[in-house]
Scaffold this motif. Structure first.
Motif, mmCIF file in Angstrom:
data_model
loop_
_atom_site.group_PDB
_atom_site.id
_atom_site.type_symbol
_atom_site.label_atom_id
_atom_site.label_comp_id
_atom_site.label_asym_id
_atom_site.label_seq_id
_atom_site.Cartn_x
_atom_site.Cartn_y
_atom_site.Cartn_z
ATOM 1 N N GLU A 180 0.833 -1.201 0.000
ATOM 2 C CA GLU A 180 0.000 0.000 0.000
ATOM 3 C C GLU A 180 0.873 1.259 0.000
ATOM 4 O OE1 GLU A 180 -3.190 2.555 -0.025
ATOM 5 O OE2 GLU A 180 -3.031 0.424 -0.546
ATOM 6 N N ARG A 199 2.208 1.790 -3.443
ATOM 7 C CA ARG A 199 1.162 2.366 -4.280
ATOM 8 C C ARG A 199 1.022 3.868 -4.025
ATOM 9 N NH1 ARG A 199 -4.214 3.295 -4.660
ATOM 10 N NH2 ARG A 199 -4.476 3.146 -2.411
ATOM 11 N N LYS A 200 1.092 4.231 -2.756
ATOM 12 C CA LYS A 200 0.969 5.643 -2.385
ATOM 13 C C LYS A 200 2.125 6.464 -2.957
ATOM 14 C CE LYS A 200 1.264 8.661 1.667
ATOM 15 N NZ LYS A 200 1.410 8.713 3.144
ATOM 16 N N ALA A 252 2.346 7.191 -6.778
ATOM 17 C CA ALA A 252 1.597 8.365 -7.228
ATOM 18 C C ALA A 252 2.431 9.636 -7.099
ATOM 19 C CB ALA A 252 0.301 8.495 -6.429
ATOM 20 N N LYS A 272 2.206 0.071 -12.623
ATOM 21 C CA LYS A 272 0.952 0.381 -11.936
ATOM 22 C C LYS A 272 0.688 -0.701 -10.882
ATOM 23 C CE LYS A 272 -0.151 4.012 -14.379
ATOM 24 N NZ LYS A 272 -1.255 4.064 -15.336
ATOM 25 N N SER A 307 -1.732 -2.623 -7.946
ATOM 26 C CA SER A 307 -3.138 -2.954 -7.747
ATOM 27 C C SER A 307 -3.746 -2.099 -6.641
ATOM 28 C CB SER A 307 -3.288 -4.440 -7.390
ATOM 29 O OG SER A 307 -2.504 -4.757 -6.247
ATOM 30 N N GLU A 308 -5.049 -1.893 -6.751
ATOM 31 C CA GLU A 308 -5.776 -1.113 -5.754
ATOM 32 C C GLU A 308 -5.945 -1.944 -4.476
ATOM 33 O OE1 GLU A 308 -6.658 2.026 -6.045
ATOM 34 O OE2 GLU A 308 -5.822 2.128 -8.067
ATOM 35 N N PRO A 309 -6.202 -1.279 -3.329
ATOM 36 C CA PRO A 309 -6.310 -1.994 -2.045
ATOM 37 C C PRO A 309 -7.368 -3.097 -2.036
ATOM 38 C CG PRO A 309 -6.178 0.382 -1.687
ATOM 39 C CD PRO A 309 -6.320 0.180 -3.168
ATOM 40 N N ASP A 310 -8.464 -2.911 -2.786
ATOM 41 C CA ASP A 310 -9.542 -3.899 -2.760
ATOM 42 C C ASP A 310 -9.351 -5.004 -3.803
ATOM 43 O OD1 ASP A 310 -9.819 -2.127 -4.837
ATOM 44 O OD2 ASP A 310 -12.018 -2.142 -4.812
ATOM 45 N N GLN A 311 -8.181 -5.008 -4.471
ATOM 46 C CA GLN A 311 -7.898 -6.011 -5.494
ATOM 47 C C GLN A 311 -6.800 -6.965 -5.009
ATOM 48 O OE1 GLN A 311 -6.716 -3.506 -8.763
ATOM 49 N NE2 GLN A 311 -8.808 -3.331 -9.553
#
Length: 357
Positions: free
Chosen positions: A74, A77-78, A81, A178, A180-184
């Protein structure tokens, strides 16, 4: 195929048997495992019971570690960006969309003192500059062949690169990562962005790497963090006659009855970097032959290298500075290994071992 694998394993086994040092190391390893098992087995029943309790705690630690790596993902991912605007600016400069300012182009090298020209050379250079002032300086757009140069320079990538791939990779403008999103489910995607070209219609080619970050119930103590478990490429929409992943061959066939000969043409797979986007599929039962396992492991390693090294440090691979760092690291590892070998050799000299015996 299985016979070839068996023969290869047999040859490796023979080499080990003929190498006293390898044989000794293997025997030491077996002795160590055997000693550990015998030590555990010799413990009193109540002590073994307590050891099992410690193992239960260790499994819980592994699950906490898995949660830690989920949070690390996470964070990646942050921060991805935050990096992206800088990488976008890099793409603009490479493609020639933006011309950097004089201030942005200033760079002071640590080697400036070593690289300073003598006064005499400076004078000569000034004279040559005056002569060439009348000749307009070449000003190509952006940084030509930026990514292709990186592919050529990095061994892991140059091994995949074929001569017929190079004209295509000259159109590669950027590579992005890229997350993955947290809910993926945990994964990352490599995006290869191309300018319009006459090879294929795609503007972006993608490769998704699927990851697992949880202990295996059957072997929880082997957990060492997230690992790539599968990957998925994309379909390349090749223009007619431009697909470099296949080649056309001509083959003569003789009719059994009439004896006449005809020539047929057919397409067969061709070595190319672009096979990277058509990876081996992992079956539902996870069973792969030895060659496929090696190919897939190499693919995972390349994907990880793009993500961790190439994309974040592209300019340093273009200039070769990152390559120097990688080589220095490898040399340090090699030196340490050599030192260990010398120590082992010294130990052998003190004993009665005769390598000719």
């Amino acid at each position: 195929m299985e016979g070839d694998h068996s023969e290869t394993r047999g040859k490796v086994g023979d080499q080990v048997m003929q190498n006293p040092q390898a044989l000794a190391a293997l025997q030491d390893r077996l002795d160590s495992v055997s000693h550990t098992l015998s030590t555990i087995e010799s413990l009193p029943k109540l002590v073994k019971r307590r050891v099992n309790a410690l193992k239960q705690l260790q499994v819980r630690c592994a699950h906490i570690e898995a949660k830690f790596y989920e949070e690390v993902h996470e964070l990646e991912r942050k921060y991805a960006a935050l990096y992206q605007p800088l990488f976008d600016k890099r793409q603009d400069v490479v493609s020639g969309t933006v011309e950097p300012t004089d201030e942005e182009c200033e760079w002071h090298s640590d080697r400036e003192e070593e690289e300073e020209l003598s006064e005499e050379l400076k004078k000569k250079a000034a004279i040559e500059e005056k002569k060439e002032e009348s000749v307009p300086e070449e000003d190509p757009k952006g940084i030509p062949e930026f990514w292709l140069t990186i592919f050529r320079s990095v061994d892991m990538l140059s091994d995949l690169l074929q001569e017929h791939d190079e004209p295509i990779l000259k159109h590669l403008q950027d590579i992005k990562v890229k997350f993955s999103e947290p809910d993926q489910p945990m994964s990352f995607t490599l995006e290869f962005h191309f300018e319009p070209n006459n090879f294929f219609k795609n503007t972006v080619l993608t490769k998704v790497y699927k990851m697992k970050s949880e202990p295996d119930p059957a072997d929880p103590f082997s957990f060492e963090g997230p690992e790539i478990v599968d990957c998925e490429g994309c379909e390349i929409d090749w223009n007619k006659g431009k697909d470099v992943t296949v080649k056309t061959i001509k083959k003569k066939q003789k009719h059994k009855g009439r004896g006449t000969v005809r020539t047929i043409t057919k397409q067969v797979p061709n070595d190319s970097f672009f096979n990277f986007f058509n990876p081996i599929k992992v079956s539902s039962d996870g069973e792969l032959d030895e060659d496929s396992e090696f190919t897939l492991a190499t693919d995972f390693e390349i994907g990880h290298f793009f993500r961790e090294r190439i994309v974040p440090r592209a300019v340093l691979y273009f200039t070769g500075e990152a390559l120097e760092d990688d080589e220095s690291f490898e040399e340090e590892e090699l030196e340490e290994g050599e030192e260990e070998d010398h120590e082992e050799d010294g130990d052998e000299e003190e004993g009665d071992y005769d390598p000719k015996a």
